[in-house]
Design an enzyme around this catalytic site. Structure first.
Site, PDB file in Angstrom:
ATOM      1  N   SER A  62       0.799  -1.239   0.000  1.00 18.38           N
ATOM      2  CA  SER A  62       0.000   0.000   0.000  1.00 18.38           C
ATOM      3  C   SER A  62       0.827   1.282   0.000  1.00 18.38           C
ATOM      4  CB  SER A  62      -0.940   0.027   1.210  1.00 18.38           C
ATOM      5  OG  SER A  62      -2.072  -0.755   0.958  1.00 18.38           O
ATOM      6  N   LYS A  65       0.710   3.169  -3.108  1.00 21.47           N
ATOM      7  CA  LYS A  65      -0.501   3.953  -3.436  1.00 21.47           C
ATOM      8  C   LYS A  65      -0.203   5.458  -3.439  1.00 21.47           C
ATOM      9  CE  LYS A  65      -3.635   0.496  -1.415  1.00 21.47           C
ATOM     10  NZ  LYS A  65      -4.397   0.120  -0.202  1.00 21.47           N
ATOM     11  N   TYR A 186      -2.954  -2.364 -10.741  1.00 25.14           N
ATOM     12  CA  TYR A 186      -2.950  -2.229  -9.271  1.00 25.14           C
ATOM     13  C   TYR A 186      -2.050  -3.294  -8.623  1.00 25.14           C
ATOM     14  CZ  TYR A 186      -4.555  -2.558  -4.445  1.00 25.14           C
ATOM     15  OH  TYR A 186      -4.598  -2.636  -3.070  1.00 25.14           O
ATOM     16  N   TYR A 238      -4.832   3.444   7.642  1.00 31.51           N
ATOM     17  CA  TYR A 238      -6.221   2.967   7.603  1.00 31.51           C
ATOM     18  C   TYR A 238      -6.931   3.285   8.926  1.00 31.51           C
ATOM     19  CZ  TYR A 238      -3.055   0.053   4.883  1.00 31.51           C
ATOM     20  OH  TYR A 238      -2.016  -0.379   4.125  1.00 31.51           O
ATOM     21  N   VAL A 256       1.209  -3.880   3.703  1.00 32.02           N
ATOM     22  CA  VAL A 256       1.200  -5.211   4.319  1.00 32.02           C
ATOM     23  C   VAL A 256       2.483  -6.008   4.045  1.00 32.02           C
ATOM     24  CG1 VAL A 256      -1.317  -5.469   4.484  1.00 32.02           C
ATOM     25  CG2 VAL A 256      -0.123  -6.237   2.406  1.00 32.02           C
TER      26      VAL A 256
END
Ligand code: GLN
Length: 306
Positions: A62, A65, A186, A238, A256
């Site tokens: 992530s 991102k 992605y 998050y 992760v």
């Protein structure tokens, strides 16, 4: 001073090395050595400090991102991107589908999986992965950065949850393209193979107003940086972002794969890595290292400097 704090941070965090679990929902990630732990700092005046397994490669997951968001903003512009994604924290896990139905399929922010998939669908121009790699290589100042093909294939084969998110968004008209093609981009983006030094360098350039201090070249405009660093503060971990803001107080993105990247405004970037994750998908030891570093170098955005 910085080197001493890094060495201490590593020892401090190591007490927690066996806590948590490696992400095994992507089968290839379960193959990493769970006892690895490393940290790097790169300062805006170009110095590099490191400790432990700082040069071990792992997948950004992530954390990438942030780079795909910058690329979407640069190629498609803010209007198109924010037609597809919001800027509010969810308070939900990174892979949650819950609020998508309540918001007509529009994800709340670009740091959760649904939001990142929607952002990837916005990237314009030929060869999105080529463009992404070129940007990642410049932000990390390493030409040899690649996609980890084994992790990419592993997630592509098993990423049904992300497929569910993407097809739901398509059913709501948010994703217009072929869903499998968007997901393919992605999954590759998440599989960017990095070291803590790469993350520290990227964080440093974000902290240096988007300018590479070694070349003087501007890689990201301030208007985009304001958004991405604000999102790292509010959504970077998050549903753990609030507690992290209180305890560490640095714009940070986790993944992760066990990494975290922080951008300390005007001062430095920090990259940390250790594979075992807490129940929210954030690395246990990376969290402890950043907390120690933030406290001992007085980096929390609201620290008292007296
Ligand atoms: N590739 C991972 C996924 O889509 C990224 C998630 C993460 O790092 N939190 O599940």
């Amino acid at each position: 001073m910085i080197q001493k704090v890094l060495d201490e941070a590593l020892e401090y965090a190591k007490v927690h090395l066996k806590e948590g679990h490696v992400a095994d929902y992507i089968p290839e990630l379960a193959k990493v050595d769970p006892d690895k732990i490393g940290v790097s700092i790169v300062t805006t005046d170009g110095k590099h400090y490191c400790a432990g397994d700082w040069d071990q490669t792992f997948t950004a997951q992530s954390i990438a991102k942030t780079i795909s968001f910058i690329l979407a903003m640069q190629t498609a512009g803010a209007k198109k991107v924010f037609d597809h994604v919001g800027v509010e924290p969810t308070g939900d896990p990174f892979n949650s589908i819950l609020k998508l139905e309540l918001k007509d399929g529009k994800p709340l922010n670009p740091m959760i999986n649904a939001g990142a998939i929607a952002v990837v669908s916005c990237i314009e121009g030929d060869d999105p992965i080529g463009q992404f790699l070129a940007l990642a290589r410049r932000l990390c100042r390493r030409d040899t950065i690649e996609i980890d093909q084994a992790v990419y294939r592993s997630e592509k084969a098993t990423g049904m949850r992300n497929r569910a998110l993407a097809y739901f968004m398509q059913s709501e008209g948010l994703i217009e393209q072929n869903v499998e093609e968007v997901l393919d981009i992605y999954f590759q983006i998440c599989s960017l193979s990095v070291t803590t030094q790469d993350l520290a360098t990227c964080g440093m350039i974000l902290a240096n107003d988007g300018v590479d201090p070694f070349t003087g070249e501007r890689l990201v405009d301030n208007s985009i940086l304001r958004v991405i660093k604000s999102l790292m503060v509010t959504c970077g971990l998050y549903d753990g972002s609030g507690e992290f803001a209180v305890r560490v107080g640095l714009p940070t993105k986790s993944g992760v794969g066990g990494g975290m990247m922080s951008a300390v405004e005007g001062k430095m970037g920090i990259g940390v890595f250790s594979p075992r994750l807490d129940e929210k998908g954030n690395s246990v030891c990376s969290y402890h290292m950043l907390e120690y570093i933030s406290n001992h170098l007085k980096l929390h955005y609201f620290s008292s400097h007296n």
